[in-house]
Design an enzyme around this catalytic site. Structure first.
Site, PDB file in Angstrom:
ATOM      1  N   LEU A  85       4.592 -29.773   9.876  1.00  0.00           N
ATOM      2  CA  LEU A  85       3.412 -30.225   8.931  1.00  0.00           C
ATOM      3  C   LEU A  85       3.175 -29.242   7.603  1.00  0.00           C
ATOM      4  CD1 LEU A  85       0.712 -30.244  11.878  1.00  0.00           C
ATOM      5  CD2 LEU A  85       1.672 -32.243  10.733  1.00  0.00           C
ATOM      6  N   GLY A  86       3.948 -28.119   7.682  1.00  0.00           N
ATOM      7  CA  GLY A  86       3.989 -27.430   6.323  1.00  0.00           C
ATOM      8  C   GLY A  86       4.230 -26.010   6.745  1.00  0.00           C
ATOM      9  N   GLU A  87       4.204 -25.331   5.599  1.00  0.00           N
ATOM     10  CA  GLU A  87       4.439 -23.802   5.665  1.00  0.00           C
ATOM     11  C   GLU A  87       3.204 -23.013   5.188  1.00  0.00           C
ATOM     12  OE1 GLU A  87       7.417 -20.903   6.428  1.00  0.00           O
ATOM     13  OE2 GLU A  87       7.946 -23.206   5.914  1.00  0.00           O
ATOM     14  N   GLY A  88       2.855 -22.594   6.681  1.00  0.00           N
ATOM     15  CA  GLY A  88       1.596 -21.701   6.526  1.00  0.00           C
ATOM     16  C   GLY A  88       1.880 -20.518   6.172  1.00  0.00           C
ATOM     17  N   VAL A 145       4.493 -24.737  10.554  1.00  0.00           N
ATOM     18  CA  VAL A 145       3.459 -25.031  11.303  1.00  0.00           C
ATOM     19  C   VAL A 145       4.096 -26.588  11.849  1.00  0.00           C
ATOM     20  CG1 VAL A 145       1.043 -25.966  11.882  1.00  0.00           C
ATOM     21  CG2 VAL A 145       1.226 -24.186  10.281  1.00  0.00           C
ATOM     22  N   PHE A 163       1.709 -17.467   7.632  1.00  0.00           N
ATOM     23  CA  PHE A 163       2.558 -16.694   8.480  1.00  0.00           C
ATOM     24  C   PHE A 163       3.511 -17.219   9.269  1.00  0.00           C
ATOM     25  CE2 PHE A 163      -1.732 -14.891   7.798  1.00  0.00           C
ATOM     26  CZ  PHE A 163      -1.680 -13.616   7.979  1.00  0.00           C
ATOM     27  N   GLY A 164       4.008 -18.688   8.908  1.00  0.00           N
ATOM     28  CA  GLY A 164       5.061 -19.240   9.197  1.00  0.00           C
ATOM     29  C   GLY A 164       5.029 -20.835   9.155  1.00  0.00           C
ATOM     30  N   ASP A 179      -7.534 -14.295   4.169  1.00  0.00           N
ATOM     31  CA  ASP A 179      -6.605 -15.439   3.583  1.00  0.00           C
ATOM     32  C   ASP A 179      -7.356 -16.622   3.375  1.00  0.00           C
ATOM     33  OD1 ASP A 179      -4.349 -16.341   2.150  1.00  0.00           O
ATOM     34  OD2 ASP A 179      -3.271 -16.531   3.856  1.00  0.00           O
TER      35      ASP A 179
END
Ligand SMILES: *[C@@H]1O[C@H](CO)[C@@H](O)[C@H](O)[C@H]1NC(C)=O
Ligand SMILES: *[C@@H]1O[C@H](CO)[C@@H](O)[C@H](O)[C@H]1NC(C)=O
Ligand SMILES: *[C@@H]1O[C@H](CO)[C@@H](O)[C@H](O)[C@H]1NC(C)=O
Ligand SMILES: *[C@@H]1O[C@H](CO)[C@@H](O)[C@H](O)[C@H]1NC(C)=O
Ligand SMILES: *[C@@H]1O[C@H](CO)[C@@H](O)[C@H](O)[C@H]1NC(C)=O
Ligand SMILES: *[C@@H]1O[C@H](CO)[C@@H](O)[C@H](O)[C@H]1NC(C)=O
Ligand SMILES: *[C@@H]1O[C@H](CO)[C@@H](O)[C@H](O)[C@H]1NC(C)=O
Length: 671
Positions: free
Chosen positions: A359-362, A367, A364-365, A478
């Site tokens: 789904l994406g790059e959050g 997702v 802390f890593g 954040d």
């Protein structure tokens, strides 16, 4: 020449037979009789019907004219199942042209909707991306007057479910067309047939956005009608209690279980009851009813303590589960509320963390989207390298965070750990995050002023809960638009809260190093440079969010900010000079609520003041938001007033950060 004249004449004379179910006439003005625009339109009317029916997708666009103001644009689409009736398709489009002449005389632009086709023409080119302005000007709703039998909330939930699944199916199919059926069930006593379609030139995502917008027009009154349609030129949905399309439905939809407020029915499907089922079913059913009483009773006892949580779980249950599974889930949720998942379960659910599921790059890593075999959808966060913390320690921390439950927080369902792998499992929210809406030229108009205000209030409530009312005092650290997820009703839910805590960076007083976790542009100055954090640093990030939501601009994008390098200084100066209205997102113009908007700008600016002590607490913010009369303080100048936000600053403070403005950074600075 004679040919064109002949066309005009036929075009004008063939009026009387035309009918359609609806139209919208454009506001772009009238063409002059016998002028060039009219003849351009006539040539479109002559070719578009057959071009539509001869296209494999039953869709055609056309342009007539040689530049200048008289160019005419048109598009036509036949219902996806008309592939077996091509004459019907072209006849429908031809009739739609005639109907437009009758219903919108001399109008330069019109949209016509009929059972089997739709037609639009205009003096402006049609774009094949999402354009809400354009969609809204072609919106047409048609509702049957009768109502479906049954409890209104149950029926309307079933209809909404049917439409939501049908539009998903349509967007996923390359033909951008889907039909579905929901058999008569406990929720609806009649079989419902549905259909959704986009023009096939839309990308899947744009199609879904368009259809969701259209389905969003359905409200409590109309969702219990026994049929209806909502159409814009680019996409439309329809449902009826009778079969209105050719062929068999492409998808069978089982209604999700009815709301938990009603006594949970024994698992119901539409299958006819066979005699042998009765003895087998009745005894367990009695047991189930007894069990439900106990659950309801216990739940009522707990309700006093956990208001937000119930709503969430109920929603979760409604959306994701069917029939008998509900009870198991309820029980599990009641007893534990938190699960430790097996690594193999997670691998299976996310298809081995496949790229398609990402789904994406959050912060802390990455997702991933996941789905358990029973259909429950989840979002899986795979934490980037983590301290060599043991499993129990990790689990205990996550469990503590999972206890934080509020309507405006994303629900953490559990965790998983295997070796170095540390994984968090969240509820899945389909609508992406706030940045996806507020910074997008087309989507931003989906969020009108009231919705934006609701979002601001929702974030404030969630943050107040984290700061003050939760058992742990959590500082998010954040907060930014991509960490605000939106549910299906566009209610905000803060995500990634507590991660800084999980990452073991809160108990820093004793240690010699501390971690700075956050995103430039949203970090309070005292935190970014000195690593000092407090609830006031979250208040700062909240203030940046407010300004971004109101202006529709990213803090970090320096253009559009006059001589300023970020939006905070620019906003403050405009406010000082009494020109705050120049800050407001142009999609909110005309401004009907300007007093409210000005208050919000004021509140946003109070939150981003340079000195942390000057900033209000979230409790103050909520008090200011909810009172229309309370006199607000005058904001002092904001942080980063004349400092460029970004890497330059990092180098001046001596921290070793290599990250762009948008990405969460995580670094260790020496004291
Ligand atoms: C266009 O023509 C229609 C009917 O001929 C008339 O009612 C309408 O006022 C006209 N609109 C404009 C903008 O001239
Ligand atoms: C337009 O053309 C038609 C048919 O040729 C004629 O009857 C009509 O008077 C013309 N109208 C104008 C405004 O010129
Ligand atoms: C219809 O299709 C033909 C053949 O593909 C094409 O030449 C013509 O321009 C099309 N007409 C319109 C109005 O687009
Ligand atoms: C074909 O479509 C037309 C227009 O919608 C309709 O009137 C006609 O009944 C259809 N014919 C068949 C055989 O389905
Ligand atoms: C959206 O449509 C409107 C009206 O048709 C048009 O004025 C505007 O330029 C379009 N916007 C975009 C981004 O295509
Ligand atoms: C897509 O739609 C077509 C009919 O429009 C249907 O035949 C096909 O099975 C659908 N594909 C999928 C993957 O559902
Ligand atoms: C629901 O939508 C219909 C059609 O747009 C509208 O007439 C009606 O006022 C709406 N009802 C409510 C309660 O918003």
């Amino acid at each position: 020449m004679a040919g064109v004249l002949l066309v005009i004449v036929t075009f004008l004379l063939a009026l009387p037979t035309a009918t359609a179910i609806g139209k919208t006439c454009g506001h772009a003005g009238n063409y002059t009789a016998n002028g060039t625009y009219q003849s351009n339109l006539a040539s479109l009317a002559a070719t578009l019907p057959s071009n539509t029916s001869s296209s494999p997708q039953l869709f055609a666009t056309a342009t007539a004219g040689e530049g200048g103001p008289d160019v005419a644009y048109a598009l036509a689409l036949c219902r996806g199942d008309m592939t077996g009736n091509l004459t019907g398709c072209s006849a429908c489009v031809a009739a739609a042209f005639r109907y437009a002449q009758l219903a919108c005389p001399n109008a330069k632009a019109a949209s016509v909707y009929d059972d089997a086709c739709l037609l639009g023409f205009s003096s402006q080119a049609y774009s094949n991306s999402n354009n809400v302005t354009q969609d809204a000007s072609t919106l047409f709703e048609f509702w049957n007057s009768g109502e479906l039998a049954g409890d209104a909330t149950v029926v309307s939930a079933a209809v909404e479910d049917l439409l939501a699944q049908t539009v998903q199916e349509a967007a996923d199919n390359t033909t951008r067309f889907a039909t579905a059926v929901m058999d008569a069930s406990s929720a609806v006593s009649q079989t419902l047939y549905s259909m959704a379609q986009c023009t096939p030139d839309l990308a899947a995502g744009d199609c879904l956005t368009c259809l969701r917008w259209v389905v969003g027009m359905v409200n409590a009154t109309t969702s219990v009608r026994n049929g209806g349609r909502v159409l814009v030129l680019r996409c439309n949905v329809r449902f009826e209690t009778f079969l209105f399309y050719q062929g068999s439905p492409m998808k069978r939809i089982t209604p999700s279980s009815s709301p938990a407020a009603a006594p949970p029915p024994a698992p119901t499907t539409n299958k006819r009851i066979k005699p042998w089922v009765i003895p087998v079913v009745v005894v367990p059913a009695l047991a189930i009813v007894a069990f439900c009483f106990i659950v309801v009773y216990c739940r009522q006892k707990r309700r006093r303590h956990r208001k937000g949580n119930l709503r969430l779980r109920q929603k979760y249950t409604n959306n994701k589960l069917q029939g008998g599974d509900e009870l198991d889930w309820e029980m599990e949720a009641e007893l534990s509320e938190f699960s430790v998942f097996d690594f193999h379960q997670i691998l299976e659910a996310t298809n081995n963390f496949s790229e398609e599921n990402k789904l994406g790059e959050g912060g802390f890593g990455p997702v991933y989207k996941g789905q358990f075999p029973d259909g429950i959808e989840i979002a899986v966060k795979r934490l980037a390298s983590h301290s060599g913390q043991g499993f129990m320690e990790f689990k205990n921390e996550v469990q503590l965070i999972a206890k934080l439950q509020h309507t405006n927080l994303v629900r953490l369902l559990g965790c998983c750990s295997q070796g170095e792998e540390k994984i968090l499992v969240y509820e899945y929210l389909p609508n992406k995050s706030l940045d996806f809406f507020i910074f997008d030229e087309n989507r931003k108009s989906l969020l009108d002023w009231n919705k934006r205000l609701e979002i601001i209030e929702g974030i404030a409530e969630g943050l107040l809960y984290l700061h003050k009312h939760s058992r742990l005092r959590v500082i998010h650290r954040d907060l930014k638009p991509s960490n605000i997820l939106l549910d299906s009703e566009l209610n905000p839910k803060i995500s990634d809260f507590g991660l800084a805590k999980i990452f073991g960076s809160n108990n820093t007083e004793e240690s010699t190093t501390r971690r700075v976790v956050g995103t430039y542009g949203y970090m309070a100055p005292e935190y970014a440079s000195g690593g000092l954090f407090s609830i006031k640093s979250d208040v700062f990030s909240f203030g940046v969010l407010v300004i971004e939501i109101i202006s529709g601009k990213r803090n970090s994008s320096s253009h559009d900010c006059g001589e300023f390098i970020n939006i905070l200084g620019y906003a403050w100066q405009l406010y000082e000079e009494g020109k705050w209205s120049e800050l407001i997102d142009s999609s909110l113009v005309p401004m009907h609520e300007s007093a409210e908007m000005m208050r919000c700008v004021n509140i946003g600016l109070l939150c981003v003041q340079e000195n942390a002590a000057d900033r209000p607490t979230m409790l103050d913010v909520i008090a200011m938001l909810s009172s229309k009369t309370k006199i607000l303080d005058k904001p002092k100048h904001p942080a980063y007033f004349n400092v460029r936000v970004g890497n330059e600053e990092a180098s001046t403070t001596g921290t070793e950060l290599s990250s762009n403005n948008e990405k969460t950074i995580s670094a260790t600075t020496a004291r």
